[in-house]
Design a protein around this motif. Sequence first.
Motif, PDB file in Angstrom:
ATOM      1  N   UNK A  41       1.002  -1.219   0.099  1.00  8.91           N
ATOM      2  CA  UNK A  41      -0.089  -0.040  -0.084  1.00  8.91           C
ATOM      3  C   UNK A  41       0.762   1.277   0.047  1.00  8.91           C
ATOM      4  N   UNK A  42       1.834   1.194   0.685  1.00 10.84           N
ATOM      5  CA  UNK A  42       2.782   2.549   0.727  1.00 10.84           C
ATOM      6  C   UNK A  42       3.313   2.784  -0.577  1.00 10.84           C
ATOM      7  N   UNK A  43       3.446   1.842  -1.403  1.00 14.49           N
ATOM      8  CA  UNK A  43       4.274   1.857  -2.745  1.00 14.49           C
ATOM      9  C   UNK A  43       3.066   2.452  -3.824  1.00 14.49           C
ATOM     10  N   UNK A  44       1.847   1.918  -3.355  1.00 15.35           N
ATOM     11  CA  UNK A  44       0.741   2.296  -4.261  1.00 15.35           C
ATOM     12  C   UNK A  44       0.359   3.815  -3.949  1.00 15.35           C
ATOM     13  N   UNK A  45       0.295   4.326  -2.829  1.00 12.54           N
ATOM     14  CA  UNK A  45       0.076   5.680  -2.462  1.00 12.54           C
ATOM     15  C   UNK A  45       1.075   6.488  -3.341  1.00 12.54           C
ATOM     16  N   UNK A  46       2.575   6.166  -3.471  1.00 10.10           N
ATOM     17  CA  UNK A  46       3.323   7.138  -4.159  1.00 10.10           C
ATOM     18  C   UNK A  46       2.812   6.934  -5.709  1.00 10.10           C
TER      19      UNK A  46
ATOM     20  N   UNK B  22      -4.728   2.106 -13.774  1.00 11.92           N
ATOM     21  CA  UNK B  22      -4.085   1.862 -12.694  1.00 11.92           C
ATOM     22  C   UNK B  22      -4.866   2.348 -11.489  1.00 11.92           C
ATOM     23  N   UNK B  23      -5.344   3.542 -11.727  1.00 13.31           N
ATOM     24  CA  UNK B  23      -6.215   4.012 -10.436  1.00 13.31           C
ATOM     25  C   UNK B  23      -7.386   3.054 -10.218  1.00 13.31           C
ATOM     26  N   UNK B  24      -8.273   2.621 -11.335  1.00  7.23           N
ATOM     27  CA  UNK B  24      -9.201   1.780 -11.618  1.00  7.23           C
ATOM     28  C   UNK B  24      -9.096   0.534 -10.785  1.00  7.23           C
TER      29      UNK B  24
ATOM     30  N   UNK C 270      -8.635  -1.998  -3.866  1.00  9.02           N
ATOM     31  CA  UNK C 270      -7.689  -2.521  -2.681  1.00  9.02           C
ATOM     32  C   UNK C 270      -8.179  -2.790  -1.364  1.00  9.02           C
ATOM     33  N   UNK C 271      -7.450  -3.668  -0.722  1.00  7.77           N
ATOM     34  CA  UNK C 271      -7.824  -3.836   0.628  1.00  7.77           C
ATOM     35  C   UNK C 271      -7.777  -2.618   1.637  1.00  7.77           C
ATOM     36  N   UNK C 272      -6.550  -1.966   1.462  1.00  8.64           N
ATOM     37  CA  UNK C 272      -6.108  -0.956   2.086  1.00  8.64           C
ATOM     38  C   UNK C 272      -6.994   0.215   1.913  1.00  8.64           C
ATOM     39  N   UNK C 273      -7.543   0.788   3.135  1.00  7.98           N
ATOM     40  CA  UNK C 273      -8.298   1.781   3.128  1.00  7.98           C
ATOM     41  C   UNK C 273      -7.881   3.194   2.622  1.00  7.98           C
ATOM     42  N   UNK C 274      -6.416   3.442   3.163  1.00  8.91           N
ATOM     43  CA  UNK C 274      -6.013   4.540   2.558  1.00  8.91           C
ATOM     44  C   UNK C 274      -5.660   4.660   0.945  1.00  8.91           C
ATOM     45  N   UNK C 275      -5.241   3.441   0.434  1.00  8.88           N
ATOM     46  CA  UNK C 275      -5.075   3.578  -1.017  1.00  8.88           C
ATOM     47  C   UNK C 275      -6.699   3.617  -1.602  1.00  8.88           C
ATOM     48  N   UNK C 276      -7.552   3.051  -1.144  1.00  8.37           N
ATOM     49  CA  UNK C 276      -8.960   3.054  -1.592  1.00  8.37           C
ATOM     50  C   UNK C 276      -9.317   4.447  -1.528  1.00  8.37           C
ATOM     51  N   UNK C 277      -9.271   5.069  -0.486  1.00  4.00           N
ATOM     52  CA  UNK C 277      -9.560   6.553  -0.160  1.00  4.00           C
ATOM     53  C   UNK C 277      -8.916   7.408  -1.358  1.00  4.00           C
TER      54      UNK C 277
END
Length: 1007
Positions: free
Chosen positions: A222-227, A249-251, A256-263
């Motif tokens: 998730x931390x890489x996905x946020x970047x 990619x955003x779709x 994602x199961x990560x709430x931060x990435x989903x938001x």
Amino acid sequence: MSVETEKYCTVLIHYEKGVPPTSEELAKKLESKKESVQAEALEELILLMINGESYPKLLMTIIRFVVTSRDHRVKKLLQIYWEIVEKTKDNGDLKEEMILVCNALRNDLMHANEYVCGSTLRLLCKMKYYRILEPLKEAMLRNLGHRHSYVRRNAVMCVFSIVKSFGVEVLPEAPEDIEQLLLVEGDLSTKRNAFLMLVNCDQERAIKYVLSLQDQVSSMGDIFQLAVLELVRKVCRSTSVNKGRFLRIVFDLASSSSTAVSYECASSLVSLSSSPVAIHQAAQAYVQLLTEQSDNNVKLIVLDRLRDVQKHHKQVMEGMVMDIFRALSCPSLDVRKKVMDICLGSLVTPRNIKDVVALLKKEVIKTLGYEASNTEGNLEYRRLLIRALHACTGQYPDQAQSVMFLLMDFLTESDQTTATEVVMFLRELIANYTDMRLPILQRLAECIGDVSQSRVLRGCLWLFGEYCEDEALIENVIQGVLSAVRPLPLVLEEASKDKKDSGNSEKKQQEKKAPKITTKTVVLADGTYGTQNVYEGGEGEEEEVPEEKAKTESKKTALRTLLLGGDFLLSAMVGVSMTKLCMKLKKLPTGIRNEVLLVIANLFKLVKQHACGGEKCDSAVRLSQCIRAFAVLGNSQLPDTQRAAAQLVQGDWTSNYGRDQLAKVLELAAQNSEWALGQEEEVQEKSVGPDECVMFRQLRERKGGIGPTGAMDDDEDFSAARGAFLAQAAADGALFAERLAKVQQMTGLADPVYVEAFLQVHSFDLMLELLVVNRTSETLQNVLVELSTQGDLKIVDRPSAVTLAAGQQMTLHASIKVASTETGIIFGYVTFEKKSAADKECSVLNELHVDILDYIERSWINELAFRTMWSEFEWENKVNINTSITEVGTFLEHIMRNTNMSIVGRSYKKSDNKTQKKGKLSADDVQEMLRDAVGIKKLIDTSSFVAVNLYAKSIFGEDALANISIEKLPDGKLTGSCRIRSRTQGIALSLGDRITIVQRGVQVFKS
């Protein structure tokens, strides 16, 4: 370089230093051979230096005796010491000792222990001296290939810090090395750090890397996905070349199961695309977060985002109404209110109204359960649900039939707000849908004897008198009301007789059985006052009661008790409604007609004999009209004047004037409803004049920043939040003029020290800016401004003492914390010392008053909530009107503009202006309010008496209510009073003082 000249504070630790030791004492400990003694001395030295002490001679001692230590604690303390120690001379040149420090740092970078190596790299991230970092570059780059991920992770951030501070020219090979590391790296944190460096230093390489791994991004951490999402937002705003591939990619990441990435994915989709598919995916992600997250703060943030989506993409949101309603399971009333605000209104359509009403109906039933009744906030939630059902079913009569009988059970509630809301709902149904009148009125006739609230009884009686047409129904209503007031006659002595009869029993038994009557003063719709009695039945007992007494007690209904208690408004309504019903039913038996006349006569006698009544009170006049109308119906002999008056009253009652007025009231209520169905919230359109310049972001000059009005990307937005554009804004002439108008002189120009103050409000904090000028021809030492406060203010940071040369000026700052809405006063004095004088000199400062208007924001409230709060609030402040203004409208406008108060019962959502300060009312806003309030405008133009209810809310959440009653005398002067009520004393007194100050005359305002 300019970076090296800046002072950085990266460590701040509080320490009670007392009497600091000398350099010799610390040096003796540092030279000790025991590593524990060295560690203690080094720790004490660090704390002393952080808190302002300077020990420049100890640097060489530490290099000689401490750097060679291998103890891990000493190593940690040394890194903190290298961070805080002064590294340059007074002229800015690097100290010679730092060459030895560089050698020690190089040895640590090549240390075999990965912790020592990694922590040294973290230390170098905070270094802003290139001359220290330059000899260490080779060792830093070598650590990019270290065997341990902790070292590689910090090595990447160290390289990133150098490139960001001094430019990529100092490490030209860094981007390529980082890219090679990124391709082979397996540690997620290191990979994220390396990617972030490429995003900020070499965006082309970052784009190339992401597109090469397009299908694998969703499987990364998730931390890489946020970047990656940060890169997507930056790239898509600057170019649309690869926008489609990035959005794919955003779709993929949105689920994602990560709430931060989903938001973040949802936010990116909303900001980058207006496609219905993208908006639907974003809304779905928001709804999933809303229903799965248990934190109320997260729910509120997500609901705010959904509200923004609803404003611009209503069609997409319609299909998600039921999913959003699932958040009603949250016990927080704030969350539930926001859910209602989003779902009700424009999102309720004929396609989903049935499901929405069914869900709200289930929620109402849940609030009646035993567990829910003991839950905090259950009563407020039930009120919210009833208002929601009222808003939903008012335009859908087929759905109203399914809930009206359920809601009618709440008419007998002890909560006045709930019961009143139900009556308003039934009134709207009866007025708008003729086929529903009969069943509603029949049910009301059955339960009229069980209703305990005076306002609810008055509403039901008015509906009976206005809308009952069926003869059988009229007779049932009359019989129901008569049975509720029996036994007759109604006399005041009966109450005292009951007291004497019950005096023979025990006192406890009397207290339990005695009904409780609470008399309240209420504000009527026209602004005048009336009395209202609330009846609460006493607690029953299981003991046996005499049979005759039980019969007597059972006959005492709430209606009878309220009438005997002196409720004048209810007495007049009973008389008018019963008279109207008797006029409609010509074949009414004589016995019932006579009994009705007896009830009205008894009520007239009660009102006349009451201490607050009399023959000339409004209720007595109204009841006498009813008796006169009965006399005309019975063909009694009356004087011509009284017969004409009775016929005039009869004509008024038999006309449809009351229904016409109710239709206007309902229309106005629908326009100002908090949830108006079918009405879309207006989105402010950005219009650009044809003669204005076109702004291209790529061609815009970057020297002075883009200012707060231009379009900004994320980095520029963050810079603006940190105040990067304040210099440009301060130069603006309008802002300077506004600041100049708020500057207040604290001392005289002839005083040795001239002080002027500028007070700025930041939410719950006050920032006091003081300009201190030395007006003498000699140097003043220890110039200190001592401040004190009166009211709910607390000084957090006090101005420090300064030394001023002859004619010198300096700006000082003080921070003040505000706890409540109350007029505060800041006062004090300024002290200073002259070389020629032995004692200190002192000048007293003028008082600085904190304006309450900075804490009060305009807000909206309906009439029912206003009356409920008016009856509950304890603190009242009455201000008599004493003004030179001669026009009622001008005075009312003047008061509203100077108190930020809005007219009750009307919403002004359309008047919000983004360019205007939040919560401030301009002259145009006030005039628009008065124009839209047709009834009040007509009163102002035609009547000599006007009563208006006003409302405002403070930034602390405190409600402020006001009732202004204005009368224009024959000589043209205005008189009357203004009553202010609030839950706390401070805001009531402060608003009263504000009105007293500003009511004397109109000032010239620039809105």
